[in-house]
Design a protein around this motif. Structure first.
Motif, PDB file in Angstrom:
ATOM      1  N   VAL A   1     -27.230 -50.543  24.737  1.00 28.64           N
ATOM      2  CA  VAL A   1     -25.874 -50.177  25.153  1.00 28.64           C
ATOM      3  C   VAL A   1     -25.955 -49.262  26.367  1.00 28.64           C
ATOM      4  CG1 VAL A   1     -23.747 -49.018  24.497  1.00 28.64           C
ATOM      5  CG2 VAL A   1     -24.976 -50.416  22.831  1.00 28.64           C
ATOM      6  N   MET A   2     -26.858 -48.281  26.280  1.00 23.95           N
ATOM      7  CA  MET A   2     -27.054 -47.371  27.400  1.00 23.95           C
ATOM      8  C   MET A   2     -27.453 -48.141  28.645  1.00 23.95           C
ATOM      9  SD  MET A   2     -26.680 -44.154  26.849  1.00 23.95           S
ATOM     10  CE  MET A   2     -27.853 -43.113  27.709  1.00 23.95           C
TER      11      MET A   2
ATOM     12  N   ALA B   1     -24.642 -49.939  30.219  1.00 17.34           N
ATOM     13  CA  ALA B   1     -23.744 -49.034  30.931  1.00 17.34           C
ATOM     14  C   ALA B   1     -24.311 -48.709  32.304  1.00 17.34           C
ATOM     15  CB  ALA B   1     -23.531 -47.770  30.126  1.00 17.34           C
ATOM     16  N   ALA B   2     -25.613 -48.818  32.412  1.00 14.07           N
ATOM     17  CA  ALA B   2     -26.251 -48.398  33.646  1.00 14.07           C
ATOM     18  C   ALA B   2     -26.650 -49.576  34.534  1.00 14.07           C
ATOM     19  CB  ALA B   2     -27.501 -47.575  33.310  1.00 14.07           C
TER      20      ALA B   2
ATOM     21  N   VAL C   1     -17.428 -44.394  25.289  1.00 13.34           N
ATOM     22  CA  VAL C   1     -18.679 -44.931  24.726  1.00 13.34           C
ATOM     23  C   VAL C   1     -19.869 -44.347  25.476  1.00 13.34           C
ATOM     24  CG1 VAL C   1     -20.073 -47.008  24.462  1.00 13.34           C
ATOM     25  CG2 VAL C   1     -17.660 -47.050  23.844  1.00 13.34           C
ATOM     26  N   ILE C   2     -19.775 -44.286  26.798  1.00 17.11           N
ATOM     27  CA  ILE C   2     -20.887 -43.726  27.579  1.00 17.11           C
ATOM     28  C   ILE C   2     -21.216 -42.311  27.091  1.00 17.11           C
ATOM     29  CG2 ILE C   2     -21.568 -42.888  29.857  1.00 17.11           C
ATOM     30  CD1 ILE C   2     -19.987 -45.142  31.091  1.00 17.11           C
TER      31      ILE C   2
ATOM     32  N   VAL D   1     -22.523 -42.362  23.200  1.00 16.06           N
ATOM     33  CA  VAL D   1     -23.867 -42.917  23.027  1.00 16.06           C
ATOM     34  C   VAL D   1     -24.896 -41.940  23.588  1.00 16.06           C
ATOM     35  CG1 VAL D   1     -25.428 -44.740  23.746  1.00 16.06           C
ATOM     36  CG2 VAL D   1     -23.132 -45.309  22.983  1.00 16.06           C
ATOM     37  N   ALA D   2     -24.639 -41.444  24.791  1.00 13.81           N
ATOM     38  CA  ALA D   2     -25.596 -40.525  25.397  1.00 13.81           C
ATOM     39  C   ALA D   2     -25.739 -39.266  24.552  1.00 13.81           C
ATOM     40  CB  ALA D   2     -25.144 -40.173  26.813  1.00 13.81           C
TER      41      ALA D   2
ATOM     42  N   ILE E   1     -27.730 -39.976  21.338  1.00 13.71           N
ATOM     43  CA  ILE E   1     -29.162 -40.183  21.592  1.00 13.71           C
ATOM     44  C   ILE E   1     -29.844 -38.857  21.909  1.00 13.71           C
ATOM     45  CG2 ILE E   1     -30.820 -41.201  23.203  1.00 13.71           C
ATOM     46  CD1 ILE E   1     -29.098 -43.676  23.232  1.00 13.71           C
TER      47      ILE E   1
ATOM     48  N   PHE F   1     -18.974 -46.233  37.878  1.00 12.80           N
ATOM     49  CA  PHE F   1     -19.886 -45.227  37.349  1.00 12.80           C
ATOM     50  C   PHE F   1     -21.213 -45.863  36.966  1.00 12.80           C
ATOM     51  CE2 PHE F   1     -21.723 -42.553  34.078  1.00 12.80           C
ATOM     52  CZ  PHE F   1     -21.587 -41.302  34.639  1.00 12.80           C
ATOM     53  N   ARG F   2     -22.296 -45.331  37.485  1.00 14.58           N
ATOM     54  CA  ARG F   2     -23.626 -45.852  37.150  1.00 14.58           C
ATOM     55  C   ARG F   2     -24.529 -44.702  36.755  1.00 14.58           C
ATOM     56  NH1 ARG F   2     -20.958 -49.416  37.505  1.00 14.58           N
ATOM     57  NH2 ARG F   2     -20.939 -51.266  38.802  1.00 14.58           N
ATOM     58  N   LEU F   3     -25.221 -44.882  35.634  1.00 14.79           N
ATOM     59  CA  LEU F   3     -26.124 -43.810  35.217  1.00 14.79           C
ATOM     60  C   LEU F   3     -27.323 -43.716  36.140  1.00 14.79           C
ATOM     61  CD1 LEU F   3     -25.974 -44.254  31.367  1.00 14.79           C
ATOM     62  CD2 LEU F   3     -25.080 -42.365  32.701  1.00 14.79           C
ATOM     63  N   THR F   4     -27.567 -44.764  36.912  1.00 13.37           N
ATOM     64  CA  THR F   4     -28.733 -44.739  37.788  1.00 13.37           C
ATOM     65  C   THR F   4     -28.429 -44.004  39.092  1.00 13.37           C
ATOM     66  OG1 THR F   4     -27.982 -46.909  38.469  1.00 13.37           O
ATOM     67  CG2 THR F   4     -29.854 -46.822  36.963  1.00 13.37           C
TER      68      THR F   4
END
Lengths: 300, 533, 318
Positions: free
Chosen positions: B14-15, B18-19, C99-100, C103-104, C107, C175-178
């Motif tokens: 899921v993570m 999202a990325a 959700v972002i 979930v983060a 974890i 939005f991107r986590l990277t």
């Protein structure tokens, strides 16, 4: 908003002290508590907070509603303002003391009401069983389908702000877990020999409930409720923070936190004070509840 | 056992999703990002909501009205200028017919032509509930501006007539609030306003690009804009709703936005210290109390005057860090209708004397005020200060604090429903004589019918206003408006406190912004210097 | 086991129905008339009628519920009174942002809490244990909205290291986590949000592991010369399912309880949406958001239950 998790996840695991120990049980609890210094210390902190709130009219250095445009948003230790002032120039220390009244009230009253209502419903469900039990417990299940903060926000969000609405919402949030605990404890005791014996010897329903059931239901309900006070204070302040609880200009920790937040770039540390009050209170109640749980030998 | 690790893996997935493979998109275009005070993105389907902020950023960006505002000057109050109409005049044969001559060769963003049929279609859209383009919510938003319209008529392709129920010399001003929507685009959306909201089309300097509900509205430059000096000097305009002043300040400091509306005076030193520009200018705004002329002490003119004398507006200005103009009359001093009103300058002794004369000492009054609201500035501290100053002179003030919507409700319903209040604190826009002055003075506007909350009445004012509406000579008309304004001051019809100066904070990389003296602003000349973002 | 699964799923149906009834009833808890938001106070009778029809306020209550439920089942949660946009779109758009965060946060909380809980159980009764236990109580007692403010004061206001609010200048859609520029915005809210699950997972881990360690057979294994590492591995393996189940439940709580944190950090998720709906008294949005969040919570609980049964068939509850 969290302790519920333990109860909600495994309410079936509630265990009461063996009924044999009824005599002398409270003495042994007191004995154990006397040597639990951590619990005692936090107990004293609660006592101090409660006293400070009760005595606020006499010990507060200033009128909590008295505004002063000259002294807006002053830092901690400015002149006579020991803990600074808020956006209307009101004395933070006085407002914290007075705010304790509303915040504690919002923490304790809903739990008390929920113990009465939820406990009664639980005992009824557990004692009568059958369809009544089914009806009550399945209704409670519906409310379990909401995380507690969401349920509180839903109810008071729909009804609108105000202290009464906030307390009503919180009471509704706490009824289901307390009902479940009372029901489990009642069901366990109901089948035990000594209750059967009492029934056989002609004791009425009321007498059985008062003499045999309540004694065993009270301990787990009490311990659970003491933990809920902390949850209740957290959620109640959260509601006020969202503008759903106490209305301005009444001093309340959650509300203070919310209005002071606007000044976070001007006077950051003063903004953090009401939250610290909430934290200390909630922590103390949690610690004491934990101590009680151990002393009363209730597993949850 | 293995299953639980699978589960963990699933959570990781899921993570990962999202990325998903993000390529940081290199912006070659220049972007202007604006933090609005509104709680949501204003309606893009024609008539904006969210008050005048909606008009400022969305209405006049996507659309034009028949008459636009000239926002190029910062040294005088903004005036009207030709928009999609080049000329407007009253029909010499019939004082109920306003004739508008339309600009030629204009096309909407979708390519459809703008002509007399479009205007007729647009007027019907907000007045006639039998036509397919009628939209209830848009109608509701414009209802107060449409009450006097009896009908609309195409004269030829370049000319329309709008017919009044009653003669109205000020009607043309209303047309500056009517956004001209593309009829073809609306039909393409199946006459469904919800669908049209995803593909709005006007003739304005920006075209709609995309829109994330509650978060941002993105508009792009209309390179073919007809008013060539106003073709935007940046490629993209991003509008972000941020109702909290702290959030806006934080966003500007973090470089998330380039321009923020209404930073709170408390945060201004911090913003300046970080190199931001803080601009202010007068604009037609009035922060005052409307009074109850039927119940309570303000019936007496001496008490009303006492309240005005009791206020030390310089102190108020100091409290607001200088971000206000001292208010002594309904319109600000730079207005064309200001005239020479009686000025109630700070004189607490005179105030006390007047109260004693009036036999109201101490004088108990109750004000209805709000915690926040559009144009309300800093309502709590300001009201607290007013209270303190009035009490100094011998008033005894009770502040009834409520939220913005509740206060508006009190205001709309009027003193009849709320006789317990002796004053209401609602700030007003004053750019046209009706909404800025008349509606607080006319008998026909007595609440709940209109804006005259406390049922102010003055026969001379009443007569003058009647004359104004049938006078089509502008100079003569303006003279009478000035007179009305002066009489109201003489009556001490309100307690005047402040005119806002509408602070805005800009990132140092913005160049070319001219802050007009208006509720509306032109963002098109802004150049965003740093092109890398 | 399949029978149990089927029963458990069937059992969730009446609860879900109850949830819909509760959400529908919220409209009638609300004082006043949501119509007012749509109309100027001087609206004429015809206009009121017209708008009533457009929004369906003119039908009797049970019929309204039936219609509402029917539409909700097909994914139509009505139209926002404030914005005129479909509620479903509003909620789903906001959901991914929540959700972002959740979930983060879960974890982060899990990885920290499991390690610390393990240490506490291993050093049972010693200072590490006390520290961890104390910390876990702090975690569940701290008002997280206040913690968020304190983090903002320290890291945004004073040090200017991290942004205080929002999801980054490009908005949530991209939005991107990277992308570090955007990821920075998530750090403070995620840390704040992980506090409660951190405390709870830590407590659960500690008690689950120490329970295993206290079993007779572990003592026997030790006596037989099994290495400490092997004992630990054994304990972890036995404690993990229970801890993961708690983690799953915590995810459900975070999803539903994000309103305060999203408000503090202006994070455009469901909690933020909810807060806005409350402020504007937009009852359809309030209703729709709460319905979706509650159903997610029911589904999470169900999933945790089923997975736990699959992992450890000994657990079978009525």
């Amino acid at each position: 908003m969290t302790d519920i998790t333990f109860g909600a996840a495994n309410p079936a695991k509630v265990d009461t002290a063996p009924p044999v120990k009824v005599r002398g049980y409270w003495q042994s609890v007191a004995y154990r508590l006397r040597y639990d210094y951590v619990t005692l210390v936090f107990g004293f902190i609660i006592l101090a907070i409660v006293l400070a709130a009760l005595l606020s009219p006499w010990i507060a250095p200033m009128d909590p509603q008295k505004t002063s445009m000259v002294y807006r948003l002053k830092p901690i230790g400015f002149k006579q303002f020991t803990l600074g002032t808020d956006e209307l120039g009101r004395d933070i220390l006085s407002r914290l003391l007075w705010g304790g009244r509303t915040s504690l009230l919002m923490g304790v009253v809903p739990v008390g009401l929920a113990v009465l209502i939820g406990g009664t419903l639980g005992v009824i469900a557990g004692f009568i069983g059958g369809k009544i039990n089914m009806l009550i417990m399945r209704t409670m299940d519906i409310f379990y389908a909401f995380p507690s903060i969401l349920l509180a926000v839903a109810i008071s969000g729909a009804m609108g702000g105000g202290m009464a609405n906030g307390m009503l919402a919180l009471t509704l949030v706490f009824i289901p877990p307390l009902c479940r605990i009372a029901e489990t404890a009642t069901t366990q005791v109901r089948g035990l020999d000594f209750v059967e014996a009492a029934r056989a010897s002609g004791a009425g329903t009321a007498s059985i409930i008062v003499h045999h059931i309540l004694g065993n239901v009270l301990a787990p309900v009490f311990v659970y409720a003491s933990g809920l006070v902390s949850v209740s204070i957290l959620i109640a302040s959260g509601l006020s923070f969202l503008g759903l609880g106490v209305e301005p200009p009444t001093p309340d920790w959650g509300l203070m936190l919310s209005t002071l937040r606007q000044a976070i770039y001007v006077n950051p540390w003063v903004c953090a004070l009401p939250g610290a009050a909430i934290f200390i209170t909630s922590l103390s109640f949690n610690m004491v509840s934990d101590g009680l749980r151990q002393a009363m030998d209730v597993k949850m | 056992m293995k299953t639980s690790f699978k589960w963990l893996a699933a959570a990781g997935l899921v993570m990962g999703l999202a990325a998903t493979a993000a390529v940081p998109s290199a912006h070659a275009e220049s972007v202007l990002r604006v933090a609005m005070t509104a709680g949501d993105i204003p309606d893009v389907t024609g008539q904006p909501d969210q008050g005048f902020e909606g008009y400022r950023f969305v209405g006049y960006s996507i659309y034009d009205a028949l008459i636009n505002w000239d926002l190029t000057k910062s040294d005088r109050e903004a005036t009207l200028k030709p928009g999609l109409a080049t000329k407007w005049s009253i029909d010499p044969a019939d004082t109920k017919r306003w004739i508008f001559e339309l600009r030629k060769g204009i096309t909407f963003h979708d390519g459809c032509p703008f002509n007399a049929d479009t205007v007729v279609w647009n007027v019907k859209r907000l007045t006639d509930n039998t036509v397919p383009q009628f939209v209830a919510k848009q109608f509701a938003a414009m209802r107060t501006r449409t009450v006097n319209i009896a009908g609309v008529e195409k004269i030829d392709d370049g000319k329309v007539a709008i017919i009044m129920k009653e003669p109205d010399s000020l009607f043309y001003i209303q047309m500056s609030f009517w956004m001209m929507v593309s009829n073809c685009q609306f039909e393409k959306a199946g006459n469904d306003n919800g669908k049209y909201a995803l593909m709005p089309s006007g003739t304005g300097p920006y075209k709609f690009d995309k829109f994330v509900p509650r978060e941002r509205l993105e508009l792009v430059r209309n390179a073919d804009y007809w008013d060539t000096p106003r073709i935007p000097k940046h490629d993209r305009l991003v509008l972000i709703p941020m109702p909290e002043a702290t959030t806006r300040a934080a966003a500007l400091l973090a470089g998330q936005v380039d321009l923020v509306e209404a930073p709170s005076p408390d945060t201004v030193p911090r913003l300046k210290q970080s190199g931001m520009m803080v601009l202010t200018n007068a604009y037609p705004h009035n922060w005052a109390y409307q009074l109850n002329f039927v119940e309570g002490p303000f019936k007496d003119k001496r008490v009303r005057q006492a309240a005005n004398y009791a206020l030390n507006r310089a102190d108020m200005k100091e409290m607001l860090g200088g971000f206000m103009i001292e208010g002594y009359a309904t319109v600000p001093p730079n207005s064309a209708w200001y005239g020479k009103p009686v000025k109630y300058e700070y004189d607490p002794k005179k105030a006390t004397a007047l109260l004693k004369q009036a036999g109201c000492y101490p004088c108990d009054v109750t004000f209805a005020i709000s915690t926040s609201g559009s144009g309300q500035m800093q309502p709590l501290p300001m009201n607290e200060l007013v209270k303190a100053q009035l009490e100094e002179a011998g008033f005894k003030v009770k502040l009834e604090v409520m939220d913005w919507n509740a206060l508006l409700d009190v205001t709309f319903k009027g003193r009849e429903k709320f006789p317990q209040y002796h004053a209401v604190n609602v700030s007003r826009a004053t750019q046209d004589p009706f909404s800025g002055i008349f509606r607080f003075a006319m008998k026909s506007q007595n609440a709940p019918a209109g804006g005259n909350w406390g049922w102010y009445y003055n026969a001379e004012v009443e007569d003058l206003i009647k004359k104004i509406y049938t006078t089509f000579d502008e100079t003569q008309r303006d003279k009478m408006i000035v007179k009305v304004h002066e009489i109201m001051n003489d009556d001490a019809a309100m307690i005047w406190v402040a005119h806002d100066v509408n602070p805005r904070a800009l990132s140092p990389k913005l160049k070319g912004f001219v802050q007009a003296q208006s509720w509306f602003q032109d963002l098109t000349p802004i150049v965003v210097e740093d092109k890398t973002n | 086991m399949w029978l149990y699964v089927a029963r458990r799923i069937l059992y969730a149906v009446p609860i879900a129905l109850g949830v819909t009834a509760f959400c529908f009833a919220l409209v009638y808890l609300a004082p006043g008339n949501p119509l007012q938001l749509l109309l100027p106070p001087d609206a004429s009778a015809e206009v009121i009628e017209l708008i009533k029809k457009t929004y369906g306020f003119d039908k009797p209550i049970p019929v309204q519920y039936a219609i509402w439920l029917g539409r909700a089942l097909t994914g139509d949660l009505g139209v926002s009174i404030a914005t005129n946009r479909p509620v479903t779109g509003e909620v789903l758009g906001a959901l991914s942002n929540t959700v972002i965060l959740s979930v983060a946060a879960v974890i982060l909380a899990f990885s920290l809490a499991f390690t610390l809980g393990l240490l506490a159980a291993w050093f049972n009764g010693r200072w590490v244990d006390r520290l961890v236990t104390g910390f876990s109580i702090v975690g569940v007692s701290v008002p997280n909205y206040w913690l968020g403010m304190v983090l903002i004061i320290v890291f945004a206001v004073n040090m200017n290291w991290l942004p205080a609010t929002g999801m980054g200048s490009k908005g949530s859609e991209s939005f991107r986590l990277t992308d570090w520029e955007q990821l920075r915005h998530a750090i403070l809210p995620v840390v704040t949000m992980s506090m409660i699950p951190l405390g709870i997972i830590m407590r659960t881990t500690r008690s689950a592991v120490s329970e295993v360690l206290n079993h007779d057979f572990v003592q026997t294994l030790r006596a037989k010369g099994l290495g400490e590492f092997a004992v630990l591995r054994h304990a972890v393996r036995n404690a993990l399912p229970a801890v993961l189940a708690v983690m799953g439940l915590q995810f459900g709580y975070l999803m539903g309880g994000s309103i305060l944190i999203e408000t503090i950090f202006t994070w455009p998720g469901t909690g933020f949406l909810l807060n806005k709906a409350i402020l504007t008294r937009d009852i359809p949005v309030l209703q729709g958001t709460i319905l979706v969040l509650a159903l997610i919570f029911v589904a999470t609980n169900l999933a945790v239950d089923l997975i736990q049964t699959a992992v450890d068939p000994r657990i079978k509850r009525a």
